[in-house]
Design an enzyme around this catalytic site. Sequence first.
Site, PDB file in Angstrom:
ATOM      1  N   ASP A   1      28.529  26.186  21.538  1.00 15.89           N
ATOM      2  CA  ASP A   1      29.735  25.407  21.252  1.00 15.89           C
ATOM      3  C   ASP A   1      30.383  25.868  19.958  1.00 15.89           C
ATOM      4  O   ASP A   1      31.510  25.495  19.650  1.00 15.89           O
ATOM      5  CB  ASP A   1      29.383  23.918  21.117  1.00 15.89           C
ATOM      6  CG  ASP A   1      29.274  23.247  22.474  1.00 15.89           C
ATOM      7  OD1 ASP A   1      29.700  23.848  23.476  1.00 15.89           O
ATOM      8  OD2 ASP A   1      28.753  22.127  22.537  1.00 15.89           O
TER       9      ASP A   1
ATOM     10  N   LYS B   1      31.532  24.649  35.767  1.00 17.32           N
ATOM     11  CA  LYS B   1      30.775  24.731  34.506  1.00 17.32           C
ATOM     12  C   LYS B   1      29.726  23.629  34.587  1.00 17.32           C
ATOM     13  O   LYS B   1      30.056  22.440  34.568  1.00 17.32           O
ATOM     14  CB  LYS B   1      31.724  24.508  33.325  1.00 17.32           C
ATOM     15  CG  LYS B   1      31.019  24.443  31.977  1.00 17.32           C
ATOM     16  CD  LYS B   1      32.061  24.351  30.864  1.00 17.32           C
ATOM     17  CE  LYS B   1      31.428  24.100  29.507  1.00 17.32           C
ATOM     18  NZ  LYS B   1      32.464  23.960  28.468  1.00 17.32           N
ATOM     19  N   TRP B   2      28.473  24.004  34.729  1.00 22.78           N
ATOM     20  CA  TRP B   2      27.365  23.042  34.903  1.00 22.78           C
ATOM     21  C   TRP B   2      26.742  22.792  33.537  1.00 22.78           C
ATOM     22  O   TRP B   2      26.016  23.609  33.020  1.00 22.78           O
ATOM     23  CB  TRP B   2      26.340  23.602  35.881  1.00 22.78           C
ATOM     24  CG  TRP B   2      25.212  22.667  36.205  1.00 22.78           C
ATOM     25  CD1 TRP B   2      24.418  22.003  35.331  1.00 22.78           C
ATOM     26  CD2 TRP B   2      24.737  22.307  37.504  1.00 22.78           C
ATOM     27  NE1 TRP B   2      23.479  21.247  35.988  1.00 22.78           N
ATOM     28  CE2 TRP B   2      23.648  21.414  37.338  1.00 22.78           C
ATOM     29  CE3 TRP B   2      25.119  22.644  38.812  1.00 22.78           C
ATOM     30  CZ2 TRP B   2      22.933  20.865  38.403  1.00 22.78           C
ATOM     31  CZ3 TRP B   2      24.398  22.097  39.874  1.00 22.78           C
ATOM     32  CH2 TRP B   2      23.331  21.221  39.667  1.00 22.78           C
ATOM     33  N   ASP B   3      27.044  21.616  32.994  1.00 22.00           N
ATOM     34  CA  ASP B   3      26.609  21.275  31.644  1.00 22.00           C
ATOM     35  C   ASP B   3      25.378  20.363  31.705  1.00 22.00           C
ATOM     36  O   ASP B   3      25.068  19.781  32.754  1.00 22.00           O
ATOM     37  CB  ASP B   3      27.785  20.549  30.956  1.00 22.00           C
ATOM     38  CG  ASP B   3      27.721  20.558  29.445  1.00 22.00           C
ATOM     39  OD1 ASP B   3      26.707  21.001  28.892  1.00 22.00           O
ATOM     40  OD2 ASP B   3      28.697  20.091  28.818  1.00 22.00           O
ATOM     41  N   MET B   4      24.690  20.200  30.591  1.00 20.47           N
ATOM     42  CA  MET B   4      23.521  19.305  30.494  1.00 20.47           C
ATOM     43  C   MET B   4      23.349  19.006  29.025  1.00 20.47           C
ATOM     44  O   MET B   4      23.145  19.915  28.236  1.00 20.47           O
ATOM     45  CB  MET B   4      22.291  20.031  31.029  1.00 20.47           C
ATOM     46  CG  MET B   4      21.272  19.153  31.695  1.00 20.47           C
ATOM     47  SD  MET B   4      20.313  18.158  30.583  1.00 20.47           S
ATOM     48  CE  MET B   4      19.296  19.386  29.804  1.00 20.47           C
ATOM     49  N   ASN B   5      23.477  17.726  28.658  1.00 18.62           N
ATOM     50  CA  ASN B   5      23.651  17.444  27.232  1.00 18.62           C
ATOM     51  C   ASN B   5      22.580  16.616  26.553  1.00 18.62           C
ATOM     52  O   ASN B   5      22.820  16.076  25.482  1.00 18.62           O
ATOM     53  CB  ASN B   5      25.012  16.764  27.010  1.00 18.62           C
ATOM     54  CG  ASN B   5      26.126  17.783  27.076  1.00 18.62           C
ATOM     55  OD1 ASN B   5      26.147  18.722  26.301  1.00 18.62           O
ATOM     56  ND2 ASN B   5      27.035  17.625  28.024  1.00 18.62           N
TER      57      ASN B   5
ATOM     58  N   ASP C   1      35.217  18.252  30.569  1.00 17.42           N
ATOM     59  CA  ASP C   1      34.776  16.853  30.608  1.00 17.42           C
ATOM     60  C   ASP C   1      35.967  15.890  30.577  1.00 17.42           C
ATOM     61  O   ASP C   1      36.970  16.151  29.917  1.00 17.42           O
ATOM     62  CB  ASP C   1      33.893  16.631  29.365  1.00 17.42           C
ATOM     63  CG  ASP C   1      33.027  15.401  29.470  1.00 17.42           C
ATOM     64  OD1 ASP C   1      33.215  14.621  30.409  1.00 17.42           O
ATOM     65  OD2 ASP C   1      32.157  15.236  28.597  1.00 17.42           O
TER      66      ASP C   1
ATOM     67  N   CYS D   1      25.520  25.819  31.194  1.00  9.46           N
ATOM     68  CA  CYS D   1      25.799  25.362  29.835  1.00  9.46           C
ATOM     69  C   CYS D   1      24.859  24.203  29.562  1.00  9.46           C
ATOM     70  O   CYS D   1      24.559  23.425  30.465  1.00  9.46           O
ATOM     71  CB  CYS D   1      27.265  24.906  29.791  1.00  9.46           C
ATOM     72  SG  CYS D   1      27.748  23.967  28.346  1.00  9.46           S
TER      73      CYS D   1
HETATM   74  C1  DGJ Z   1      29.020  20.432  25.837  1.00 11.67           C
HETATM   75  C2  DGJ Z   1      29.582  21.769  26.173  1.00 11.67           C
HETATM   76  O1  DGJ Z   1      28.858  22.777  25.545  1.00 11.67           O
HETATM   77  C3  DGJ Z   1      31.051  21.806  25.799  1.00 11.67           C
HETATM   78  O2  DGJ Z   1      31.579  23.088  26.036  1.00 11.67           O
HETATM   79  C4  DGJ Z   1      31.791  20.746  26.551  1.00 11.67           C
HETATM   80  O3  DGJ Z   1      31.796  21.054  27.914  1.00 11.67           O
HETATM   81  C5  DGJ Z   1      31.164  19.379  26.288  1.00 11.67           C
HETATM   82  N1  DGJ Z   1      29.748  19.387  26.514  1.00 11.67           N
HETATM   83  C6  DGJ Z   1      31.794  18.315  27.133  1.00 11.67           C
HETATM   84  O4  DGJ Z   1      31.170  17.103  27.005  1.00 11.67           O
END
Ligand code: DGJ
Length: 768
Positions: free
Chosen positions: A577, A506-510, A403, A555
């Site tokens: 994480d 790395k395809w993230d989603m938060n 990120d 992710c």
């Molecule tokens: C959440 C991911 O799990 C982390 O490894 C990292 O990529 C952060 N987001 C970055 O915002």
Amino acid sequence: MIVKPGFMIVCHQFNEIQFMEEEMHGITDKPIILWLIAATAVSTISALKTGIHKHKSLDTWFLVTEQSTYVIGATAEGYIANLHWGNRLEKLDDLNATMTDTFFVQNPPPTYVTEELPVFGGLRFRDNVLMVEFPDGVRELNLLYSGKANITDNYLLDLDLRDGNRTDVLVTLHYEIDIENDIIRRSYTIRNGMDKRINVSKAFSAAWHLPTTLGSDEKREIMTLAGEWGSEAMVQSTELRPGVTHVIQSQRGFPSHVSYPYFAIRQVPSDVNPSTEVYFGALAWSGSWEITAHTSLFGTTRVVGGMHHQDFGWSLDPNESFTTPVFAAGFTNKGMPGARKLLPRHVRKYQKKNLATQKDDSVYHPVLYNSWEAMTFDISVDKQLELAEMAAPLGIELFVVDDGWFGARDNDSAGLGDWYVNKKKFPHGMKPLADRVHELGMKFGIWYEPEGVNPNSDLYREHPDWVFYYDARNQLVLNLALPEVQEYLFNSMSSFITDNDVDYIKWDMNRPWGEVSMHNYDRNPREAWTLSVRGFYNIIDKLKEAHPKLWIESCASGGGRMDIGILEKTDQVWTSDNTRPDARIMIQYGASLFLPPRAQYSWVTDSPWDANTNIPLSFRFHVSFMGGLGIGSKINEFTKEQTEEATAWVSLYKQIRPVIQNGDLDWLVQPSRLSELVAVSQTTSRDQSEAVVLGYRHNSPFSTPLNWVRLRNLDKSATYTIKVWGSDPHEAEEEYESTGALLMHRGIMLNSLNSAMFKSVVVWLQRK
Ligand code: DGJ
């Protein structure tokens, strides 16, 4: 009797010859010779072979895998019922589906039938899987066997059901068997044969029926996975009790950390029943989901599951159809180790089938470096170059920029959605860094959170109508149901990948989804839940197609999106994480129930999670050896000794990774929060020629020596050479030979796991 090409003769009683659709190459056009073969076959072939077979006269189908049989049949009334699921049957027994007698008037027969697709409607009063609303307000279905069944290639079965009341809703049940892994994949397609729009308001994927337990004091336990961010996949067990329904679910738009779409139900062995039977299953769906398990007073359990029914909706216009995601489930009589072997193998098989990047077992998942934990948003071309120069000599094979590389992204409050390089941090774009990483012999990876958008972003300012509006983590979620959003994301990602020679994403989603809807939409706005997941799948499929060598890691704030559906589309998952190694062992223990070892990544870090605990580098590496290996430490602050140690561990990992990544991961001592924190895993190659045992002892307050640990799955007559590494990667601390039998029946002593804290060991066994 006409002998048809492609048919093979199977006899299940001496004088009954049955022709089954099985391939028989070479003699298909020679009926006379076939008759001779038939004469021989009559006396020799009697066993029910693996594959899918229909009974010669009954509407009964046998789905036969290596170790199990699943039998379904149509009752005279047309209900499709499960007749057997469990240990493998020997013959095409005359299993006939009949309606259960009315037990008492409050529970009419349809309530008790072990229906494969119990719908809402009729006299069914148990958990259902499908509900439809008709334009006239009726919401009842009565789906019955239409008489049409189709077996393809010996492993696919379609059964057509029609609505017995209206006859214009058609459902096709789909069955696919994974013969070697004893797994059945189920889904169905519903088609609207009416001339008006109907609405599907619940569309689970399947109902599974576990037979009754043997006696009244027999017990079954359900094993599920619970979690939170940073503590994913915690194994839970609880007894199944009559009259109780267990529900696991996610309503968040994605599978989530809170619960995982996985179950295992095992017989608890007793004095009179040594059974180690386990039924297990998982949903291949990366959206909201639900699985329930209800147990009756008779000891039967019905498991239903699929896309979550809350706020679900799907319009079907005349002739339109809808297919549910797959719900895969299996049976083993080899206890949880059996279940833990079969499901990861199944997932691996479908990864190989679907992904160009996963076809070849000898292409290993790379050792990666990612500076997220070490630097968070503090990245720039100079800092990343410095790290890349240091990573390559450590043996790193993939360098990932996390990120912070795009838009106005200095923290998590801005820039998300603006997928162009931040010129302050990377003045000449990303290409110079990617080129240098490639020159250093590493692959180049980059982080994306395609579904995310900050209100403070150019994308949101331009397209405020592209989001589900519900603010959390300073960000919104893009509505991937919209084709224009899919197009924007695919185009910007695809051209970035091409322009910068990106090898990995790395395809993230938060954040969870809220206010999920379609605006100004002439169909059911609830479709947004499903359409968005399909949109997400669509972008991944298109990226994989446009860039066949691209690797993708799934992710979602760690392990929030690691269902078996995403594993058929992406190469690996970021499990958590939480990189604190002792926590990680627990997480990896749970995740190993369904993840192939190669798909589960783990990093060695300086870990802010254990700032006050002195966990040695060796322990950190050994925990991360269990799947794909990564490093996330401040390698630029490593001492010379730490650099040498890390380099040597990476080198050892590369030697053992063929076993680690392609073998079966089993647990010899299960990690537990309560005991003195010992855990031992064993990963064994499928041909039993090699195994890696990883042992951990976090603490031993009572200073007792560790017991002998018995190994498993080895070739008992072979001799193995055994090398043991403790805290020094440069030199094995023990080296000896032993037979497979001795290793399995007496075991090994893990002398290094003494009473000091955080001791760990790597044992590599190779057949001589
Ligand atoms: C959440 C991911 O799990 C982390 O490894 C990292 O990529 C952060 N987001 C970055 O915002």
